[in-house]
Design a protein around this motif. Structure first.
Motif, short mmCIF file in Angstrom:
data_model
loop_
_atom_site.label_atom_id
_atom_site.label_comp_id
_atom_site.label_asym_id
_atom_site.label_seq_id
_atom_site.Cartn_x
_atom_site.Cartn_y
_atom_site.Cartn_z
N LYS A 271 21.99 5.71 0.61
CA LYS A 271 22.48 4.91 0.87
C LYS A 271 22.93 3.72 2.41
O LYS A 271 22.38 2.68 1.99
CB LYS A 271 23.31 4.32 0.02
N GLN A 272 23.19 4.87 2.70
CA GLN A 272 24.43 4.43 4.10
C GLN A 272 22.39 3.70 5.21
O GLN A 272 22.70 3.44 5.96
CB GLN A 272 24.78 4.95 4.97
N THR A 273 21.89 5.01 5.22
CA THR A 273 20.27 4.77 5.97
C THR A 273 19.82 3.39 5.79
O THR A 273 19.06 2.83 6.25
CB THR A 273 19.35 6.50 5.30
N ASP A 274 19.34 3.32 4.37
CA ASP A 274 19.16 2.48 4.05
C ASP A 274 20.17 0.45 3.85
O ASP A 274 19.29 -0.42 3.73
CB ASP A 274 18.89 2.09 1.92
N GLY A 275 21.26 0.87 4.54
CA GLY A 275 22.09 -0.41 5.03
C GLY A 275 23.16 -0.73 4.29
O GLY A 275 23.73 -1.65 4.17
N TRP A 276 23.58 0.80 3.47
CA TRP A 276 24.94 -0.18 2.84
C TRP A 276 26.22 0.63 2.83
O TRP A 276 25.59 1.44 4.22
CB TRP A 276 24.89 1.00 1.19
N THR B 109 33.46 -4.27 4.01
CA THR B 109 32.39 -4.03 3.74
C THR B 109 31.48 -4.76 4.45
O THR B 109 30.62 -4.45 5.10
CB THR B 109 32.12 -4.70 1.79
N LYS B 110 32.45 -6.37 4.64
CA LYS B 110 31.51 -7.72 5.66
C LYS B 110 31.72 -6.65 7.05
O LYS B 110 30.12 -7.03 7.70
CB LYS B 110 32.16 -8.11 5.66
N LYS B 111 32.73 -6.11 8.03
CA LYS B 111 32.14 -5.52 8.90
C LYS B 111 31.31 -4.64 8.98
O LYS B 111 30.55 -4.44 9.83
CB LYS B 111 33.79 -5.13 9.55
N GLN B 112 30.91 -3.95 8.17
CA GLN B 112 30.29 -2.52 8.02
C GLN B 112 28.39 -3.60 8.13
O GLN B 112 27.54 -3.06 8.83
CB GLN B 112 30.16 -1.31 7.09
N THR B 113 28.12 -4.09 7.14
CA THR B 113 27.07 -4.67 7.04
C THR B 113 26.94 -6.00 8.73
O THR B 113 25.55 -5.76 8.38
CB THR B 113 27.26 -6.02 6.28
N ASP B 114 28.11 -5.77 9.64
CA ASP B 114 28.14 -6.52 10.62
C ASP B 114 27.62 -5.88 11.73
O ASP B 114 27.32 -6.53 12.88
CB ASP B 114 29.36 -8.03 11.11
N GLY B 115 27.59 -4.18 11.49
CA GLY B 115 27.23 -3.40 12.85
C GLY B 115 28.46 -2.21 13.00
O GLY B 115 28.34 -1.97 13.96
N TRP B 116 28.83 -2.40 12.24
CA TRP B 116 30.69 -1.96 12.95
C TRP B 116 30.52 -0.50 12.25
O TRP B 116 29.78 -0.20 11.16
CB TRP B 116 31.92 -2.91 12.53
N ALA B 117 31.59 0.19 12.96
CA ALA B 117 31.54 1.95 12.37
C ALA B 117 32.83 1.98 11.47
O ALA B 117 32.99 1.38 11.58
CB ALA B 117 31.10 2.81 13.76
N TYR B 118 32.99 2.86 10.54
CA TYR B 118 33.58 2.42 9.81
C TYR B 118 34.13 4.31 9.91
O TYR B 118 33.30 5.26 10.32
CB TYR B 118 33.44 2.87 8.79
#
Lengths: 116, 116, 116
Positions: free
Chosen positions: A106-111, C104-113
């Motif tokens: 899922k993460q590889t797919d952008g989740w 969620t928003k930050k990761q979707t925007d490319g941030w590491a977690y």
């Protein structure tokens, strides 16, 4: 397609933790809107206990979240290790071969990934 | 290139947690196939204790995973803080300047992140 | 733009955990360099206690990190649930509607977690 996709991860067996995860998911949906976010919960190790058919103190929360489209996924390896099977799970829970593979795919797919 | 790349994170020092992480990694490799997934474990804070040369109850598991290509990375800051050095680690473990930097760089490079 | 962006997540209320997270952040900045990394800390559930105005044993660490550009974000849902408000937080802490949405928003925007 939903704007956001998030996979939550639970691998501990205590009720307080499961309760927090389920509240987190409801808060996410309430805030972003059901149509804007796709959510899955992957349970592995002792975390699968939150998805047992009985006893299950989270039954109502889980049913409500499932009605909002949340996917509940239990790790097949963990079930076997604990002497459990798909029949021991709440209706609607899906078994995946390995919880960690699901988290990876899922993460590889952008989740996004959230581990409460 | 491997289809999947995953970095696991451990920062707690108890044996049960380390055991769970190592089992998670083996399950991931067994499910996806060794040629399909590249795996690293980043240990920081008390988590570096899982990678000590002695005592180490996980020695066999770790060696077996290393033979399957898993990278074991220990946080140099955490080692120093605990009064340990590279010499105290199992053979094959690599020291990185900061575990959190490694987690950041790998995710920025597209790796999935799992925190058991 | 910074080369790296990382969001840290805290949802537990104990002082040792908060201390570890704050040290993690300082180590990250020291290693990558302040100009190379943008950092946010999202606190939800009991984790918001680390950002209270009083009592707060982390005050100096937090101020120092804030001066280095770290954003401190508290979950509004969690504050309400705990009977707290923005006035109870350290100066400079920003309230977001839901911590999990921010993650969620930050990761979707490319941030590491990173979840210590």
């Amino acid at each position: 397609m939903d704007t956001y996709r998030v996979v939550f991860h639970i691998d501990e067996g205590d009720i307080a933790r499961a309760n927090m995860v389920l509240h987190n998911i409801q808060n996410l949906i309430d805030d972003l809107g059901q149509d804007e976010v796709e959510v899955a919960l992957v349970a592995n190790s002792e975390g699968v206990k939150a998805l047992l058919r009985s006893p299950n103190v989270h039954r109502r929360q889980i049913r409500k979240l499932a009605e909002q489209g949340v996917q509940f996924l239990a790790c097949g390896n963990s079930l076997r290790f604990l002497g459990l099977s798909e029949d021991d799970l709440l209706e609607g829970v899906r078994v995946v071969p390995a919880g960690v593979s699901e988290l990876t795919k899922k993460q590889t797919d952008g989740w996004a990934y959230i581990r409460p």
